[in-house]
Design an enzyme around this catalytic site. Structure first.
Site, PDB file in Angstrom:
ATOM      1  N   HIS A  83       0.880  -1.286   0.194  1.00  0.00           N
ATOM      2  CA  HIS A  83      -0.141  -0.338   0.089  1.00  0.00           C
ATOM      3  C   HIS A  83       0.719   0.911  -0.340  1.00  0.00           C
ATOM      4  CE1 HIS A  83      -3.907   2.103   2.279  1.00  0.00           C
ATOM      5  NE2 HIS A  83      -2.525   2.742   0.840  1.00  0.00           N
ATOM      6  N   PHE A 138      -2.083   5.739  -8.242  1.00  0.00           N
ATOM      7  CA  PHE A 138      -1.317   5.117  -6.965  1.00  0.00           C
ATOM      8  C   PHE A 138      -0.464   5.879  -6.532  1.00  0.00           C
ATOM      9  CE2 PHE A 138      -1.496   1.590  -4.153  1.00  0.00           C
ATOM     10  CZ  PHE A 138      -1.663   2.388  -2.505  1.00  0.00           C
ATOM     11  N   HIS A 141       0.241   9.786  -5.277  1.00  0.00           N
ATOM     12  CA  HIS A 141      -0.523   9.449  -4.251  1.00  0.00           C
ATOM     13  C   HIS A 141       0.641   9.353  -2.989  1.00  0.00           C
ATOM     14  CE1 HIS A 141      -4.006   9.677  -1.470  1.00  0.00           C
ATOM     15  NE2 HIS A 141      -3.502   8.366  -0.775  1.00  0.00           N
ATOM     16  N   GLU A 142       0.819   7.824  -3.015  1.00  0.00           N
ATOM     17  CA  GLU A 142       1.878   7.781  -2.048  1.00  0.00           C
ATOM     18  C   GLU A 142       3.064   8.240  -1.812  1.00  0.00           C
ATOM     19  OE1 GLU A 142       0.566   4.997   0.275  1.00  0.00           O
ATOM     20  OE2 GLU A 142      -1.111   5.471  -0.626  1.00  0.00           O
ATOM     21  N   LYS A 145       1.809  11.935  -0.758  1.00  0.00           N
ATOM     22  CA  LYS A 145       1.032  11.872   0.093  1.00  0.00           C
ATOM     23  C   LYS A 145       2.504  11.850   2.080  1.00  0.00           C
ATOM     24  CE  LYS A 145      -2.502  10.976   3.006  1.00  0.00           C
ATOM     25  NZ  LYS A 145      -3.626   9.870   3.101  1.00  0.00           N
ATOM     26  N   HIS A 146       2.548  10.586   1.156  1.00  0.00           N
ATOM     27  CA  HIS A 146       3.569  10.058   2.348  1.00  0.00           C
ATOM     28  C   HIS A 146       5.350  10.429   2.207  1.00  0.00           C
ATOM     29  CE1 HIS A 146      -0.094   8.027   3.989  1.00  0.00           C
ATOM     30  NE2 HIS A 146      -0.086   7.923   2.719  1.00  0.00           N
TER      31      HIS A 146
HETATM   32  P1  5GP Z   1      -3.541   6.389   1.943  1.00  0.00           P
HETATM   33  O1  5GP Z   1      -4.407   7.512   1.113  1.00  0.00           O
HETATM   34  O2  5GP Z   1      -2.166   5.671   1.720  1.00  0.00           O
HETATM   35  O3  5GP Z   1      -3.821   5.833   0.258  1.00  0.00           O
HETATM   36  O4  5GP Z   1      -4.146   5.658   2.679  1.00  0.00           O
HETATM   37  C1  5GP Z   1      -4.164   5.899   4.151  1.00  0.00           C
HETATM   38  C2  5GP Z   1      -5.103   5.637   4.875  1.00  0.00           C
HETATM   39  O5  5GP Z   1      -4.780   5.461   5.827  1.00  0.00           O
HETATM   40  C3  5GP Z   1      -5.474   7.168   5.166  1.00  0.00           C
HETATM   41  O6  5GP Z   1      -7.042   7.480   4.819  1.00  0.00           O
HETATM   42  C4  5GP Z   1      -5.387   7.492   6.338  1.00  0.00           C
HETATM   43  O7  5GP Z   1      -6.186   8.072   7.515  1.00  0.00           O
HETATM   44  C5  5GP Z   1      -4.968   6.172   6.709  1.00  0.00           C
HETATM   45  N1  5GP Z   1      -4.265   5.451   8.183  1.00  0.00           N
HETATM   46  C6  5GP Z   1      -4.360   4.735   9.358  1.00  0.00           C
HETATM   47  N2  5GP Z   1      -3.695   4.347  10.112  1.00  0.00           N
HETATM   48  C7  5GP Z   1      -2.510   5.351   9.357  1.00  0.00           C
HETATM   49  C8  5GP Z   1      -1.201   5.316  10.159  1.00  0.00           C
HETATM   50  O8  5GP Z   1      -0.915   5.077  11.335  1.00  0.00           O
HETATM   51  N3  5GP Z   1      -0.038   6.784   9.042  1.00  0.00           N
HETATM   52  C9  5GP Z   1      -0.806   7.167   7.801  1.00  0.00           C
HETATM   53  N4  5GP Z   1       0.113   7.682   7.523  1.00  0.00           N
HETATM   54  N5  5GP Z   1      -2.206   7.265   7.992  1.00  0.00           N
HETATM   55  C10 5GP Z   1      -2.802   6.212   8.476  1.00  0.00           C
END
Ligand code: 5GP
Length: 259
Positions: A83, A138, A141-142, A145-146
Site C-alpha cells: 500500500h 496510486f 498519491h503515496e 502524501k507520505h
Molecule cells: P492512503 O491515503 O495512503 O491510501 O492511506 C492512508 C489512509 O490510512 C488514510 O486514510 C489515513 O487516514 C489512514 N491511516 C490509518 N492509520 C494510519 C497511520 O498509522 N499512518 C498514516 N499515515 N495513515 C494512516
C-alpha cells in the site's frame, strides 16, 4: 528517585527505543501535530509504517475492470501487495503532503516500474488524489502524501520506492504466513493471535492487522528510522479491528470487462 533506580529507568528507555538517525526536530514544536502542513512547519516523523494490502479481500469489492487494476489480472497469486511506506508520529498522528514542489515524476522510477507493477499495483481503476488537488496514479498519491514527509531519512522519489520494495522483500509476510500454515483460503478461518505470533517470531516485532468483515484487509509493519523492526502501536479504529478468528481469502480475479 535514587541513582540506581534512575539508571535502570534510563537504560530501559534506551534499550527499548529506536536508535540510529538524529532525533532533531525542527519547525513547529507547539504540539500542534498537523496532518497536512507545509514542509517548513513540519516536525520530523518518529517511525516508518509499511502498509500491505491483501488483494483477496480488497478485490472482492471490484465491480469493473481496467488494465491498471491488479484485481483484474488473471495470473495474480494470493500475496500481500504494497500500500505504501508511511511516516508516523508516536502520538498516533502523521504528517502528510510535505512538499508540494515535489510532484511525482514517473520518469524518476523507470528502473523500478517492472517490480512496482507486480508488487505495488493499484487495486482500483480510479485515479487517486494528489497533494495539489489533482488526480494521479496510486504511486503518485503515496509518494506525494507520505514519501515527501520521510525526510531526513528519505529525500527523493527513487529512494522512497526502492527502499519500500527492499523492506517488502526483506520481510516476506506472505511467505512467513504460508510456511506457518496460514494458507489463503475461502473456507478456513485462522486465529488472529497465531498470525500475529508467526510474524512476531519471524520479524521480531508486533504487526497491526486491519480487517473488513472478518477478513484480513491490511497488515502493517513498523520500523525505526534505521529500518529495524519495532512494534506497531495498536491504534486501529473499532470498525477496522480484526476479530479473534480471521479469514485470508484466496484471490479470485474479477474479470467483468475491461473499460
Ligand atoms: P492512503 O491515503 O495512503 O491510501 O492511506 C492512508 C489512509 O490510512 C488514510 O486514510 C489515513 O487516514 C489512514 N491511516 C490509518 N492509520 C494510519 C497511520 O498509522 N499512518 C498514516 N499515515 N495513515 C494512516
Amino acid at each position: 528517585m535514587d541513582f540506581l533506580t534512575f539508571m535502570s529507568v534510563f537504560l530501559l528507555l534506551i534499550s527499548t527505543s529506536c536508535y540510529g538517525l538524529s532525533e532533531n526536530h525542527h519547525g513547529d514544536e507547539e504540539g500542534g501535530l498537523l496532518v497536512v502542513a507545509p514542509a517548513k512547519q513540519q516536525k520530523e516523523f518518529d517511525y516508518f509504517l509499511l502498509a500491505l494490502l491483501w488483494p483477496g479481500t480488497l478485490c472482492q469489492g471490484t465491480n469493473h475492470c481496467c488494465s491498471a487494476n491488479a484485481c483484474c489480472r488473471s495470473n495474480a497469486t494470493s500475496m500481500f501487495t504494497i500500500h505504501g511506506l508511511w511516516v508516523n508520529y508516536n502520538d498516533g498522528t502523521w504528517p502528510a503532503c510535505c512538499n508540494n514542489g515535489s510532484n511525482f515524476d514517473i520518469k524518476k522510477i523507470t528502473p523500478l516500474l517492472g517490480g512496482l507493477q507486480i508488487y505495488w499495483p493499484s487495486l482500483s481503476c480510479n485515479l487517486e488524489s494528489t497533494c495539489d488537488g489533482g488526480k494521479g496514479l496510486f504511486w503518485a498519491h503515496e509518494w506525494e502524501k507520505h514519501g515527501t514527509c520521510a525526510t531526513p531519512v528519505i529525500w527523493d522519489e527513487y529512494t522512497y520506492f526502492l527502499t519500500t520494495l527492499n523492506i517488502y522483500f526483506k520481510y516476506n509476510i506472505t511467505k512467513i504466513l504460508i510456511e506457518e500454515g496460514y494458507i489463503p483460503s475461502n473456507s478456513e478461518k485462522y486465529p488472529l493471535g497465531g498470525i500475529v505470533s508467526a510474524i512476531q517470531n519471524a520479524v521480531r516485532a508486533t504487526p497491526l492487522l486491519v480487517c473488513s468483515d472478518g477478513a484480513v484487509q491490511e497488515l502493517r509493519l513498523c520500523f525505526c528510522k534505521n529500518f529495524e523492526p519495532q512494534d506497531c502501536p495498536n491504534n486501529v479504529t473499532p470498525e477496522e479491528a480484526c476479530p479473534r478468528y480471521v479469514s485470508l481469502p484466496e484471490y479470485v480475479p474479477r474479470i467483468t470487462g475491461i473499460n
